[in-house]
Design a protein around this motif. Structure first.
Motif, PDB file in Angstrom:
ATOM      1  N   ARG B 128       0.838  -1.180   0.000  1.00  0.00           N
ATOM      2  CA  ARG B 128       0.000   0.000   0.000  1.00  0.00           C
ATOM      3  C   ARG B 128       0.882   1.242   0.000  1.00  0.00           C
ATOM      4  O   ARG B 128       0.945   1.982   0.958  1.00  0.00           O
ATOM      5  N   LEU B 130       0.723   4.170  -0.987  1.00  0.00           N
ATOM      6  CA  LEU B 130      -0.135   5.261  -1.429  1.00  0.00           C
ATOM      7  C   LEU B 130       0.010   6.447  -0.485  1.00  0.00           C
ATOM      8  O   LEU B 130       0.310   6.264   0.685  1.00  0.00           O
ATOM      9  N   PRO B 131      -0.245   7.650  -0.996  1.00  0.00           N
ATOM     10  CA  PRO B 131      -0.218   8.796  -0.088  1.00  0.00           C
ATOM     11  C   PRO B 131      -1.310   8.653   0.979  1.00  0.00           C
ATOM     12  O   PRO B 131      -2.329   8.014   0.730  1.00  0.00           O
ATOM     13  N   LEU B 132      -1.098   9.254   2.136  1.00  0.00           N
ATOM     14  CA  LEU B 132      -2.097   9.166   3.195  1.00  0.00           C
ATOM     15  C   LEU B 132      -3.396   9.807   2.736  1.00  0.00           C
ATOM     16  O   LEU B 132      -3.382  10.856   2.111  1.00  0.00           O
ATOM     17  N   PRO B 133      -4.529   9.161   3.032  1.00  0.00           N
ATOM     18  CA  PRO B 133      -5.804   9.716   2.563  1.00  0.00           C
ATOM     19  C   PRO B 133      -6.258  10.898   3.407  1.00  0.00           C
ATOM     20  O   PRO B 133      -7.013  10.745   4.350  1.00  0.00           O
ATOM     21  N   ALA B 134      -5.769  12.071   3.075  1.00  0.00           N
ATOM     22  CA  ALA B 134      -6.156  13.274   3.808  1.00  0.00           C
ATOM     23  C   ALA B 134      -5.935  14.470   2.905  1.00  0.00           C
ATOM     24  O   ALA B 134      -4.991  14.501   2.131  1.00  0.00           O
ATOM     25  N   GLY B 135      -6.797  15.446   3.014  1.00  0.00           N
ATOM     26  CA  GLY B 135      -6.687  16.644   2.200  1.00  0.00           C
ATOM     27  C   GLY B 135      -5.622  17.591   2.727  1.00  0.00           C
ATOM     28  O   GLY B 135      -5.112  17.405   3.831  1.00  0.00           O
ATOM     29  N   PRO B 136      -5.280  18.610   1.943  1.00  0.00           N
ATOM     30  CA  PRO B 136      -4.222  19.541   2.330  1.00  0.00           C
ATOM     31  C   PRO B 136      -4.484  20.231   3.672  1.00  0.00           C
ATOM     32  O   PRO B 136      -3.570  20.382   4.473  1.00  0.00           O
ATOM     33  N   ARG B 139      -3.754  17.779   6.418  1.00  0.00           N
ATOM     34  CA  ARG B 139      -2.314  17.512   6.553  1.00  0.00           C
ATOM     35  C   ARG B 139      -1.629  18.686   7.254  1.00  0.00           C
ATOM     36  O   ARG B 139      -0.748  18.513   8.080  1.00  0.00           O
ATOM     37  N   SER B 157     -14.914   8.353   4.347  1.00  0.00           N
ATOM     38  CA  SER B 157     -15.072   7.284   3.363  1.00  0.00           C
ATOM     39  C   SER B 157     -13.707   6.841   2.870  1.00  0.00           C
ATOM     40  O   SER B 157     -12.818   7.660   2.648  1.00  0.00           O
ATOM     41  N   GLY B 158     -13.526   5.543   2.733  1.00  0.00           N
ATOM     42  CA  GLY B 158     -12.254   4.999   2.276  1.00  0.00           C
ATOM     43  C   GLY B 158     -11.135   5.237   3.274  1.00  0.00           C
ATOM     44  O   GLY B 158      -9.971   5.261   2.910  1.00  0.00           O
ATOM     45  N   ARG B 160     -10.584   7.968   4.888  1.00  0.00           N
ATOM     46  CA  ARG B 160     -10.068   9.328   4.754  1.00  0.00           C
ATOM     47  C   ARG B 160      -9.983   9.995   6.126  1.00  0.00           C
ATOM     48  O   ARG B 160     -10.911   9.924   6.928  1.00  0.00           O
TER      49      ARG B 160
END
Lengths: 472, 423
Positions: B128, B130-136, B139, B157-158, B160
């Motif tokens: 996995r 993948l970048p961490l599921p979080a918006g700017p 972060r 969701s997912g 996030r």
């Protein structure tokens, strides 16, 4: 001794430098913005993004005026007044550049048109156009000197008919034939402009495909259209030599099914760009540079010399204006003690050809190379009502999805207006949206943006306007 | 054909670790169980054994790189494994020659994947990546609060991670009182030369734990002196007469025994405070953590079931744990489950200090350097050896009078070795 001093020196007034200077001034810093050009704005505004888009707008109009006959609207062939066309393009530059100058003034940024050369890590020498030389000491610096077109020595004939992108944008004439060396985005955009204006354009690309690095599904519709607009597209072909003759520039070509010698009225060299890290005393600052000439920076854009930052093309790939602008904000915040860092997930890339190509985030071939399991969904624009009204059904919307969470990891687009549509896609990737977020957001009808919604629907169900038969 | 070895298990609940050391090189032939790397997690430096035998054909990680569970760390060629073990040193060259064609094939494969690796912007991994599921905005908030986003689970969701998730995590670690964010530092280089030294993962963890304890726990420290003249004399005599190689009985070991007796009498000192439920969690077991100063930072290995062990057993165990701590060989389990902590500066000096409680415990005993003092005993001035004790406690759980009683009992026990036998 320095003649004057400043808190922050910003070297380079392009889409990295001037936003950095503005941001710093807004933070209350005393800022000196140095750009060697007569007009600020850097390559992007003066010799890149902006003038090329002005010309591509004209090219599109010309092409559509031809296509309109299919829809029952016939125009007589356009008359091209090259001088006026050039004025339009230059007017766009002057207007935007004037805006930067004006904004510098109201923000209290001291904008100086001079060539800056570092004498040490705290002093810069400014050489003005009138020959006047002054020294300025600075506490902090942001280097935003950008990049230049790469032209290998073998192509440097000293003949104005061999051009780089800067020369091509000057639009000295409309050549009868134009050889474009390099099938990257610059070559294809400028090729599109010249082809629309009436030049017979031949593109020669060393690798097996146009736009190396881009998703093949996205390149295909573009290539199909360019094959009609251009005289020839030669892939897997090398330009072995260029020779200036009276009749034109004679190119020696090596590739399957390609005539070994062809003569062109003009040649555009568009094989890439190189960071501008030489010739302005960078060595005197002690700032470390990598083997490709990029300044080494950390996630805060700080160079190996802690009070000197570097942003934009000089700080590494991808060399894109919007990356530089984001970096400008981070560097200024970081130098003021903030915790900003470049942690962006998606940097959109747009090729402003017709159709446009745009993508962001993880691409299918990257996922394969990195061994990341992804689900790929495609929504062909043949099923888009809006695309049909535009008579442009060749487009494609492609989503790269994490199969476990249905998170949108990447988006690829090809089609008219893809460059505008990528904004929503970038927001989705950057904020870690899942397919349902896209699918259950209402998209205005009839627009091309609906293709993003419908592609997302097919991640977990069926898109309204596209049906995949269920596998039994 | 080369196969991947993945670092599947980095320890319970560990989501990432830094490669602290790599003990193998390309070309090394290893047996199953060989320790190939040391992984520094936020809790400890752990040896990473490879459960497969073979010849290392490629290293997929670099020293200092952060890895996650399941990430491939090296490639190895199992075919080559048998060669030296079957033949031993001298003969192996002949066998190696025979084995060279398959080895060549392997090399080609490796070269290809190395090229792919060089092209990829991030290290290749099967999992996995993948970048961490979080918006700017999320972060940024995490960065500003000094929180590691990777350790926050997302409610969106997912998976996030939302702004609320980060705020909740911050409140959780800050005791709900809102965490103080340090203002930006001035530019010290204006005043003279400075050097920036990176904090190790271990130091970061200690720093976070200490800030947390300091912010959550209302600390009070009770100071006292214990007259250990006789106990120390007995201890010295015992140590001098002990058989060679027998574990060293130190004052810390005796203090462990004495502390357990006190904890039994004052069970609130052997508890944790569940503020959400408004309950004190009293523990019926007695595991004493001992703070160990190592070149890499402070670690607190835990001696389990101190009440069930003899002084000699405790001495042996403590010696072993301290050695492991200094050699960075402690396992996660060695540092978990403590109910009370002892920290001693006796070997260095000082008359008293205010130790910080090791959250979620509620008390910690600090021992300073024992010193000879003049004391009045039965009207006579005599020289006595006094041990300064500093007991810090969570004032929400322990009241001051009990802390004084606890400390007095502890002083008395340490004064009279006999009481320890019956305590």
């Amino acid at each position: 001794m320095a003649d004057s001093q400043t808190e922050l020196l910003v070297l380079g007034g392009g889409p990295g430098g001037y936003p950095a200077a503005f941001e710093a001034a807004d933070h209350g810093m005393k800022v000196l913005l140095v750009d060697e050009g007569a007009r600020p704005g850097g390559v992007c505004l003066n010799r890149g993004c902006i003038p090329s888009k002005a010309l591509l707008h004209i090219a599109k109009l010309i092409n559509e005026s031809h296509e309109a006959s299919e829809w029952g609207l016939t125009f007589s062939s356009p008359k091209i007044d090259l001088a006026k066309l050039r004025d339009f393009k230059n007017g766009v530059i002057t207007k935007l550049s004037g805006g930067i100058t004006e904004l510098s003034k109201v923000r209290g940024v001291k904008l100086v048109a001079a060539r800056g050369t570092f004498l040490d890590a705290n002093t810069v020498e400014l050489k003005h156009a009138d020959g006047k030389i002054e020294r300025v000491s600075f506490e902090k610096a942001i280097i935003a000197t950008g990049s230049s077109p790469a032209v290998p020595p073998m192509f440097q004939l000293g003949d104005p008919r061999v051009m780089d992108s800067t020369g091509a944008l000057e639009l000295a004439d409309i050549p009868g034939s134009l050889l474009v060396v390099g099938g990257g985005y610059i070559g294809l955009e400028m090729g599109t402009v010249y082809a629309a204006l009436g030049s017979k354009v031949t593109v020669v690309e060393l690798t097996s495909g146009l736009l190396p690095g881009a998703d093949r599904d996205l390149v295909r519709p573009l290539q199909k259209r360019l094959e009609k607009q251009f005289a020839a597209l030669h892939l897997n072909t090398k330009v072995e030599a260029l020779k200036a003759t009276k009749a034109g520039i004679e190119a020696t070509l090596a590739g399957e099914g390609v005539a070994p010698k062809m003569t062109f009225d003009r040649v555009l060299i568009s094989i890439g760009r190189r960071p501008n890290s030489k010739g302005f005393g960078l060595e005197a600052t002690g700032v470390a540079v990598d083997e490709k000439g990029f300044i080494k920076v950390d996630r805060q854009l700080r160079s190996s010399v802690p009070h000197i930052f570097a942003i934009g093309d000089i700080a590494g790939e991808p060399m894109l204006a919007h990356k530089a602008t984001r970096e400008a904000k981070i560097a200024v915040e970081a130098m003021n003690g903030g915790k900003a860092e470049f942690d962006n997930i998606a940097i959109p890339a747009v090729v402003f050809t017709d159709p446009e190509i745009a993508w962001c985030g993880l691409m299918e071939h990257e996922a394969a190379a990195r061994n990341i399991e992804v689900k790929v969904v495609k929504f062909p624009w043949a099923a888009s009502g809006r695309a049909t009204t535009l008579s442009r059904n060749e487009g494609l919307t492609k989503l790269i999805i994490d199969p476990k969470t249905e998170r949108v990891l990447g988006v690829g687009l090809v089609g008219v207006n893809a460059g505008e549509m990528i904004a929503e896609a970038t927001l989705a990737v950057e904020t870690a949206a899942v397919a349902r977020d896209l699918a259950e957001t209402i998209h205005a009808h009839p627009t091309l943006s609906e293709t993003l919604m419908e592609a997302a629907e097919s991640v977990f169900g069926q898109a309204t306007h596209s049906y995949r038969p269920k596998r039994s | 054909m080369s196969i991947e070895f993945k670092a599947d298990n980095l320890g319970d609940g560990v989501k990432s670790g830094d490669v602290a050391a790599i003990m193998v090189a390309v070309g090394d032939v290893i047996q199953a169980g060989h320790i190939i790397m040391e992984i520094e997690t936020d809790k400890a430096v752990l040896p990473l054994p490879c459960d497969k035998a073979g010849k290392v054909t490629q290293l997929l990680v670099k020293k200092g790189q952060t890895i996650t569970p399941g990430q491939a760390v090296l490639m190895l060629d199992p075919v080559a494994a048998g060669v030296p073990s079957m033949n031993g040193g001298a003969k192996s060259s002949a066998t190696a020659a025979v084995a060279s064609p398959p080895a060549k094939t392997t090399n080609t494969v490796v070269a290809t994947s190395a090229a792919a690796l060089a092209k990829a912007p991030l290290p290749a991994s099967s999992g996995r990546d993948l970048p961490l599921p979080a918006g700017p905005a999320t972060r940024r908030l995490a960065r500003e609060l000094g929180l590691n986003l990777a350790s926050i689970s997302g409610s969106g969701s997912g998976g996030r991670i939302t702004l609320e998730d980060v705020a909740r995590a911050a409140a959780g670690s800050g005791g709900g009182s809102g965490r103080v964010v340090e203002p930006p530092l001035p530019d010290f280089s204006k005043y003279g030369e400075v050097e920036r030294v990176a904090f190790s993962k271990l130091q970061k963890t200690s720093a976070n734990n200490l800030s947390l304890a300091w912010q959550v726990i209302p600390h009070v420290t009770q100071h006292d002196l214990s007259d250990i003249t006789e106990t120390e004399a007995l201890r010295k005599r015992f140590v001098e007469n002990a058989a060679k190689g027998s574990p060293k009985v130190t004052m810390t070991v005796l203090a462990m025994k004495a502390v357990v007796a006190c904890l039994k009498e004052f069970p609130n000192f052997n508890s944790s405070f569940d503020s959400a439920k408004g309950e004190i969690v009293q523990k019926k077991y007695f595991n004493i953590g001992i703070a160990v100063d190592t070149p890499n930072g402070l670690v607190v290995p835990v001696v389990k079931h101190v009440d069930q062990k003899s002084i000699l057993e405790l001495a042996a165990e403590l010696t072993e744990l301290a050695t492991k701590a200094r050699d960075r060989k402690l396992q996660l389990a060695d540092m978990q489950g403590g109910t009370f902590t002892i920290t001693t500066l006796g070997g260095i000096g000082g008359t008293s200090f205010t130790p910080i409680v090791n959250y979620p415990e509620v008390a910690i005993l600090g021992m300073s350097r024992s010193q000879k003092q003049l004391q009045l005993v039965d009207g006579n001035v005599t020289e006595r050896l006094m041990l300064p004790l500093s007991l810090s406690y969570d004032h929400r759980v322990v009241n001051g009078a009990d802390a004084a009683r606890f400390t007095v009992k502890l002083c008395n026990m340490l004064s009279s070795a006999f009481s320890m036998l019956i305590g």
